[in-house]
Structure formats: C-alpha cells, structure tokens
Design an enzyme around this catalytic site. Structure first.
Site, PDB file in Angstrom:
ATOM      1  N   ALA A 144       0.849  -1.193   0.000  1.00 25.01           N
ATOM      2  CA  ALA A 144       0.000   0.000   0.000  1.00 25.01           C
ATOM      3  C   ALA A 144       0.883   1.241   0.000  1.00 25.01           C
ATOM      4  O   ALA A 144       1.359   1.684   1.036  1.00 25.01           O
ATOM      5  CB  ALA A 144      -0.915   0.010   1.222  1.00 25.01           C
ATOM      6  N   GLY A 145       1.106   1.776  -1.192  1.00 26.59           N
ATOM      7  CA  GLY A 145       1.887   3.003  -1.299  1.00 26.59           C
ATOM      8  C   GLY A 145       0.955   4.198  -1.258  1.00 26.59           C
ATOM      9  O   GLY A 145       0.469   4.599  -0.209  1.00 26.59           O
ATOM     10  N   GLY A 370      27.196  21.449 -17.639  1.00 25.21           N
ATOM     11  CA  GLY A 370      27.961  20.464 -18.399  1.00 25.21           C
ATOM     12  C   GLY A 370      28.575  19.384 -17.525  1.00 25.21           C
ATOM     13  O   GLY A 370      27.988  18.945 -16.542  1.00 25.21           O
ATOM     14  N   GLU A 394       5.056  12.085   0.697  1.00 28.16           N
ATOM     15  CA  GLU A 394       3.903  12.921   1.085  1.00 28.16           C
ATOM     16  C   GLU A 394       2.864  13.009  -0.023  1.00 28.16           C
ATOM     17  O   GLU A 394       2.214  14.042  -0.200  1.00 28.16           O
ATOM     18  CB  GLU A 394       4.368  14.333   1.473  1.00 28.16           C
ATOM     19  CG  GLU A 394       5.155  14.411   2.760  1.00 28.16           C
ATOM     20  CD  GLU A 394       4.289  14.041   3.938  1.00 28.16           C
ATOM     21  OE1 GLU A 394       4.518  12.943   4.486  1.00 28.16           O
ATOM     22  OE2 GLU A 394       3.390  14.795   4.294  1.00 28.16           O
TER      23      GLU A 394
END
Length: 417
Positions: A144-145, A370, A394
């Site tokens: 569950a993210g 660069g 969050e």
C-alpha cells in the site's frame, strides 16, 4: 492596492538564523554525509535541538493560555516561520534538514486530530531535556503506497486489557530509527480498525519508543537525501494504551471517510512544508548556476526583451519563474494554515508544483553546467538527486494533481481515480 510580500520582522530574523546555520554547519559537510549514508549530522543536531525544544515549549504553553489572554496576543505566523526556516535549511542540505530533532510528521498528525491532553502527553518530551528526540509518521506499506485504502496493518482492541494490539509492517519511514531506536521519541502509525470499512476504518495511533513488539529494520540505501534516516518498522502484537488512538474510534460507514480525514488533515499541514524544502533545494541550484555563469561573464539582464536573450539566459529566467510560481503557491497554502482555513486544494497545488519545479530546475542546472555539473566535485548533481524525492513522498505528484482536479471539478475519489 499593492500586495506586500514582506516577511514579519520576527519571521525574517528566524529565516536569517536558519540560513546562517545552513551556510556554516550544514553545507560544509554536505558531500561527506552524502558519501557516507547513515552517518548522522551530529553538529547540526546538537545546535538545532535547543532551538526546536524551546519552540515546542512555547507552543505547548500557548495551549494552556486562557482564551481571553490568547486573543490579546499579536497575530502569529507559526507555519510561515516554519516554511522559511525549512526553505533555508534545505538550501543547506535537505537530507540533514530531515534529521531535525522535533515531532515532525508525528507532531503534524497530533496537532491535526489529537486532543489537548494528548498534545501535552505526547509532545511535552520535545519541549524539555538536553537529549534530542524525534517523531515520525508511518503510513506506507509493502502492498500500500499511495493507495491508502489498501493498508493492511491492523489495530484490534483487547476488551480485557483495554489496549490496542498492532500488527503489520511499515516501510520508508523518515526518521523512524531516530525516533524509536536512537531517542525517546514517537511514531504515529496508521492502521485499520475495520478493513471492511476501507478508508473510514483508518485511524492514527501513537507508538512510543521502548514499546514491546516494535522492531526497526532495513535502513534504506537511497538515491538522494542520503543524510536522512529512512527505515522499515514491524509491529508484532504491539500493545499500546487505549488513549494512544488519535481521534474517534467509532467507524461510520455509508460513504464516510472519517478516518481518512485525519490523514488528509495531517497532509494539509505537511505538504506545504515539503514544498518549502523543495524550494530550498531549487534555490541552491539556481544560485549556484547564476554565480558560476557570472564567473564566466554571463549575467541575466532582467531589463532586456526576451527575444534578445541567449538560450542560457532564457533557461535561467525559466528556472526562476518556475521556482517563484511554486513559492507563491506554497506561501498561499501556508498562510491559510496560519489563518486556520481549510487548505487541502492549496496544499496539494503547492506540493505538486514545487516537486515538479525543483526536479526541472536541478536537472537544468546540471545540463547548463555540463560535465562539472555532472561531477561529484560540485554539489549540483547531489541537489538533482535530492530534488527527486519531493515529487514522490507525502503523496506523489500524480496523486496531488488528482486531488487538485477532484477539488476543482467537484468529483469524488470514486468518480475520478
């Protein structure tokens, strides 16, 4: 009538103190801590703890002040003060800033849904003593993210002992080790008391350091913010007092999202502060680019028409514009917090914009400089890695944009997902 963006004198003074700390203490060891992940920023913690402790003490004292006495006080801007301090500290080093000894997200959850008695009981430890303490919040799980309704960690009430029993695993917890293993801190754990109720069954629980049944494991090896502490935590028959539940234990069904409102109230307070951290990283990259270009004879003529500018000058102006737009959104969301106004829409707008802006600004900084921008000799490549997390934790950028769309268009989460 012109709008003034001048900071209150006290807030500006605190911002300058944070900037001095960032320049003198954080920035000099930024590369060292990045190269040695899990090494603690000892000097920063030692210097900032008395400041954070005294701020927390004043905040708790204000809770005890009689209402009539509170009204006589001058207007305050605690969230605005936090915003500018976090921006300045993250300019110094976002990973070190995340090691700041304070209640952090645990405090945001307690402030959002805790009772006055719970605020005093859980936050007083952050207002006294010489030993620093940390707070953390545990929401994300292996399965569950961003989909919080899929949370599997359970909290079951034992009617005989009147205790909650927590079981489950949480991952990617910022300062979880500092809170539970390295100090007398706390972690706010989101668990379900009724899985069949979905988000309505979610509740936050305070777990204190030293509680049996809690195991801190797996310090994460990260792409950026490598000075910060990120761990997993397992709860195996972890018993906590009944009063460690924040909010109402009653589950209301029929489309209710009561439990999830507590989580959203926490995010409404924390997302503008995450945006502030992103702004600090972005400013660090932008200032470095402008200083380096100046050393090579390239300045930004702000009074010239756009078509007369070089490609590099236009790129720098675009970087500044993106950061300024994110700053204004963050300022609005933060000011609403200080006014006690609901800011779910504005908090998500600030978080989404700042996360996207700092990612683009730091990537462009590496590109403009660069090979030296890509080299570990300079900090620019580190800022690019540090920036990426702001669009992930969050609530990801995509999740926050969904929230913005739902709020503006008037759709529910089931209608627009």
């Amino acid at each position: 009538m012109a709008i003034s963006f001048a900071m209150p004198e006290r807030v500006e003074r605190e911002r300058m103190m944070a900037q001095a700390l960032a320049e003198g203490i954080m920035r000099p060891v930024s590369r060292q801590l990045d190269e040695n992940e899990h090494e603690r920023p000892v000097d920063f913690i030692k210097l900032i703890w008395p400041v954070m402790r005294d701020q927390q003490a004043r905040a708790l004292d204000r809770l005890k002040a009689p209402p009539d006495q509170e009204k006589e006080k001058k207007p305050r801007s605690p969230y605005l003060a936090m915003m500018v301090q976090i921006e300045a500290l993250s300019w110094g080093d976002a990973g070190q800033y995340l090691c700041i000894p304070s209640p952090l997200l645990a405090g945001a959850a307690i402030e959002a849904v805790g009772t006055p008695e719970q605020k005093e009981r859980f936050l007083r430890r952050f207002a006294e003593g010489d030993a620093p303490r940390w707070g953390a919040m545990a929401m994300t799980e292996p399965n569950a993210g961003s989909d919080t309704k899929a949370i599997e960690t359970t909290a079951v009430l034992d009617p005989e002992t009147h205790e909650w029993i927590l079981n489950g695993e949480k991952i990617f917890i910022t300062s979880g080790g500092l809170a539970l293993r390295e100090s007398d801190g706390i972690v706010v754990v989101w668990a379900t008391i009724d899985r069949s109720a979905g988000r309505a069954g979610m509740r936050p629980f305070v777990v204190e350091a030293g509680t049996p049944g809690v195991t801190v494991s797996k310090p994460e090896i990260k792409h950026g913010i490598r000075a910060s502490d990120t761990v997993s935590i397992k709860f195996e028959n972890c018993r906590i007092p009944y009063d460690n539940l924040l909010g109402d234990p009653e589950v209301r069904r029929e489309g209710s999202r009561e439990g999830f409102r507590g989580a959203m109230a926490t995010f409404d307070a924390s997302r503008p502060l995450v945006a502030a951290s992103a702004l600090g990283v972005g400013r660090a990259a932008l200032e470095f680019v402008k200083e380096t270009l100046h050393q090579h004879g390239i300045d930004i003529p702000y009074d010239q028409p756009y078509h007369k500018l070089s490609a590099i000058q236009r790129d720098v102006l675009e970087m500044e514009a993106q950061l300024k737009a994110a700053y204004l959104l963050t300022l609005r969301a933060t000011a609403m917090l200080d006014e006690g106004l609901r800011n779910s829409l504005e908090a998500s707008m600030a978080k989404a914009k700042a996360g996207k802006a700092v990612t683009k600004v730091t990537q462009k900084a590496v590109e403009l400089l660069g090979m030296m921008g890509y080299s570990r000799e300079w900090l620019v490549e580190k800022w690019m890695r540090d920036a990426r997390i702001n669009d992930i934790y969050e609530g990801t950028g995509q999740i926050n944009l969904l929230i913005v769309a739902r709020r503006i268009l008037g759709y529910s989460s089931s209608e627009l997902s």
